[in-house]
Design a protein around this motif. Sequence first.
Motif, PDB file in Angstrom:
ATOM      1  N   PRO A  65       6.751  -4.586 -38.391  1.00 34.83           N
ATOM      2  CA  PRO A  65       7.114  -3.390 -37.626  1.00 34.83           C
ATOM      3  C   PRO A  65       5.882  -2.548 -37.323  1.00 34.83           C
ATOM      4  CG  PRO A  65       7.673  -3.118 -39.943  1.00 34.83           C
ATOM      5  CD  PRO A  65       7.245  -4.549 -39.776  1.00 34.83           C
ATOM      6  N   GLY A  66       5.982  -1.776 -36.257  1.00 37.38           N
ATOM      7  CA  GLY A  66       4.929  -0.832 -35.928  1.00 37.38           C
ATOM      8  C   GLY A  66       4.003  -1.271 -34.824  1.00 37.38           C
ATOM      9  N   TRP A  67       4.018  -2.558 -34.471  1.00 37.40           N
ATOM     10  CA  TRP A  67       3.131  -3.031 -33.420  1.00 37.40           C
ATOM     11  C   TRP A  67       3.776  -2.858 -32.050  1.00 37.40           C
ATOM     12  CZ3 TRP A  67      -1.602  -3.752 -34.998  1.00 37.40           C
ATOM     13  CH2 TRP A  67      -1.830  -4.145 -36.325  1.00 37.40           C
ATOM     14  N   ALA A  68       2.961  -2.565 -31.033  1.00 34.20           N
ATOM     15  CA  ALA A  68       3.453  -2.509 -29.666  1.00 34.20           C
ATOM     16  C   ALA A  68       3.935  -3.892 -29.248  1.00 34.20           C
ATOM     17  CB  ALA A  68       2.349  -2.028 -28.730  1.00 34.20           C
ATOM     18  N   GLN A  69       4.983  -3.938 -28.429  1.00 30.64           N
ATOM     19  CA  GLN A  69       5.541  -5.195 -27.956  1.00 30.64           C
ATOM     20  C   GLN A  69       5.368  -5.317 -26.448  1.00 30.64           C
ATOM     21  OE1 GLN A  69       6.876  -7.591 -29.987  1.00 30.64           O
ATOM     22  NE2 GLN A  69       6.378  -6.311 -31.754  1.00 30.64           N
ATOM     23  N   VAL A  70       5.133  -6.531 -25.993  1.00 23.62           N
ATOM     24  CA  VAL A  70       5.062  -6.803 -24.557  1.00 23.62           C
ATOM     25  C   VAL A  70       6.473  -7.093 -24.067  1.00 23.62           C
ATOM     26  CG1 VAL A  70       4.154  -8.321 -22.773  1.00 23.62           C
ATOM     27  CG2 VAL A  70       2.715  -7.684 -24.715  1.00 23.62           C
ATOM     28  N   THR A  71       7.016  -6.221 -23.264  1.00 18.02           N
ATOM     29  CA  THR A  71       8.391  -6.370 -22.784  1.00 18.02           C
ATOM     30  C   THR A  71       8.475  -6.453 -21.263  1.00 18.02           C
ATOM     31  OG1 THR A  71       8.687  -3.966 -22.830  1.00 18.02           O
ATOM     32  CG2 THR A  71       9.333  -5.197 -24.804  1.00 18.02           C
ATOM     33  N   GLY A  72       7.345  -6.396 -20.578  1.00 20.91           N
ATOM     34  CA  GLY A  72       7.334  -6.478 -19.129  1.00 20.91           C
ATOM     35  C   GLY A  72       5.928  -6.277 -18.618  1.00 20.91           C
ATOM     36  N   PRO A  73       5.740  -6.382 -17.310  1.00 21.98           N
ATOM     37  CA  PRO A  73       4.407  -6.169 -16.739  1.00 21.98           C
ATOM     38  C   PRO A  73       3.882  -4.776 -17.064  1.00 21.98           C
ATOM     39  CG  PRO A  73       5.896  -7.120 -15.120  1.00 21.98           C
ATOM     40  CD  PRO A  73       6.739  -6.716 -16.285  1.00 21.98           C
ATOM     41  N   VAL A  74       2.574  -4.670 -17.196  1.00 15.89           N
ATOM     42  CA  VAL A  74       1.926  -3.386 -17.418  1.00 15.89           C
ATOM     43  C   VAL A  74       0.871  -3.181 -16.339  1.00 15.89           C
ATOM     44  CG1 VAL A  74       2.326  -3.476 -19.910  1.00 15.89           C
ATOM     45  CG2 VAL A  74       0.175  -4.330 -18.975  1.00 15.89           C
ATOM     46  N   ALA A  75       0.520  -1.940 -16.108  1.00 16.87           N
ATOM     47  CA  ALA A  75      -0.516  -1.635 -15.126  1.00 16.87           C
ATOM     48  C   ALA A  75      -1.879  -1.887 -15.771  1.00 16.87           C
ATOM     49  CB  ALA A  75      -0.402  -0.187 -14.664  1.00 16.87           C
ATOM     50  N   LEU A  76      -2.564  -2.912 -15.302  1.00 18.06           N
ATOM     51  CA  LEU A  76      -3.876  -3.255 -15.837  1.00 18.06           C
ATOM     52  C   LEU A  76      -4.955  -2.487 -15.084  1.00 18.06           C
ATOM     53  CD1 LEU A  76      -3.444  -7.116 -16.186  1.00 18.06           C
ATOM     54  CD2 LEU A  76      -3.259  -5.398 -17.985  1.00 18.06           C
ATOM     55  N   ALA A  77      -5.989  -2.087 -15.807  1.00 15.15           N
ATOM     56  CA  ALA A  77      -7.118  -1.374 -15.205  1.00 15.15           C
ATOM     57  C   ALA A  77      -8.403  -1.967 -15.762  1.00 15.15           C
ATOM     58  CB  ALA A  77      -7.048   0.119 -15.528  1.00 15.15           C
ATOM     59  N   PHE A  78      -9.344  -2.229 -14.884  1.00 17.59           N
ATOM     60  CA  PHE A  78     -10.601  -2.873 -15.296  1.00 17.59           C
ATOM     61  C   PHE A  78     -11.777  -1.977 -14.931  1.00 17.59           C
ATOM     62  CE2 PHE A  78      -7.447  -6.170 -14.557  1.00 17.59           C
ATOM     63  CZ  PHE A  78      -7.520  -6.890 -15.737  1.00 17.59           C
ATOM     64  N   PRO A  79     -12.792  -1.930 -15.805  1.00 13.65           N
ATOM     65  CA  PRO A  79     -13.041  -2.859 -16.922  1.00 13.65           C
ATOM     66  C   PRO A  79     -12.333  -2.531 -18.232  1.00 13.65           C
ATOM     67  CG  PRO A  79     -14.872  -1.359 -16.711  1.00 13.65           C
ATOM     68  CD  PRO A  79     -13.945  -1.030 -15.564  1.00 13.65           C
ATOM     69  N   ARG A  80     -11.526  -1.470 -18.273  1.00 11.47           N
ATOM     70  CA  ARG A  80     -10.902  -1.067 -19.546  1.00 11.47           C
ATOM     71  C   ARG A  80     -10.207  -2.237 -20.247  1.00 11.47           C
ATOM     72  NH1 ARG A  80      -5.571   2.173 -18.883  1.00 11.47           N
ATOM     73  NH2 ARG A  80      -4.898   0.005 -18.546  1.00 11.47           N
TER      74      ARG A  80
END
Length: 370
Positions: A38-53
């Motif tokens: 428990p406590g970790w972020a989960q990938v549940t759908g697309p996210v807005a990616l920003a580069f180079p971050r």
Amino acid sequence: MRAAAAAMLLLLAGCGAGPAPPGPPLRLDRLLAAPDAPGWAQVTGPVALAFPRDHGPHPAYRHEWWYLTGHLADDAGGRYGFQLTFFRFGLRPDGAAAGWRAAQAYMAHFALTDAGGGRFHAAERLARPAAGLAGASPRRVWVGPWWMEGDPDRVLRIGAADGPWGLALALRPLRPRVLHGRAGYSRKGPGAGQASIYYGYTRLAAEGRVRTPAGARTVRGTAWMDREWGSGALGPGQAGWDWFALQLEGEGELMYYRLRRRDGGTDPASAGTRVGPDGRVRPLAAQDVRLRVRGTWRSPRTGVRYPSGWTLALPAEGLELVLEPLLADQELDLSVRYWEGAVTVTGRRGGRPLRGRGYVELVGYGEEGG
């Protein structure tokens, strides 16, 4: 799908930078089948990616990796394959660290295949980020003296060495960044969070130097880079995966991961990406790909039997490929055990012959149900 081998770092958080401690190898498929903490972020759908971050670390998620493989040649006709991978694994979801008590741990794998010499060498380093022994930022990732730095959208430089074996390359993209799955959202099963964020560079120009016991050589070639992060685990019926990254001469690129079920079947969450000759990107579902194993190879060190040689077809576009390992023995028998190696590609598309090169990763073999 890349080797989320960093799960093993839960057991190694007390190590400083250096080779892995002795002991039996850990099994990736069982580590990844463990329930999510428990406590970790989960990938549940697309996210807005920003580069180079987003080239940098994502400590809210349990694991991630920076994965580089490629084929190189020297002026005398010598052929080489290489792998350099950096793994980050979160040990505490609150991110708290005090002194030598780490919240993150890092591992790196380095391998070189010398086809002409018939030799394969693999090595590993483990470290925690305390005292600068390892770490990651948008422009640099390192574990001890092994490193990658720069911007994969422009120039990326990498370096690693282990005894007489070494690698120093500059990589420049020949294709734009590719988002796998749905805008980078890559499902690995039906469960909540059983997914990752997955993008990569399917063709980079590579040039630099390699070193083997036979000496140093100037080399050129092509490379493949994968970036992936998440917190999910393998499903209860999944035993491991076979991953293919193929660069075809004049015919684009192809990535496919077959998730293997414990009953021997192919999990319906298996998927991939096809980059056409014109650069157009389309996702592949399990039913789009036909994969057949042509033979097997048994490791003389570990006794594990792996597939060795494949036919891979995309019937919808008349693409039929034959994949053969550059060397049969490209097994990484490190703290975790898996096979990852360079392959040659021959075949046909629409009746026309074609050639290419690629890398294959085989995870979860060697145990009952693997």
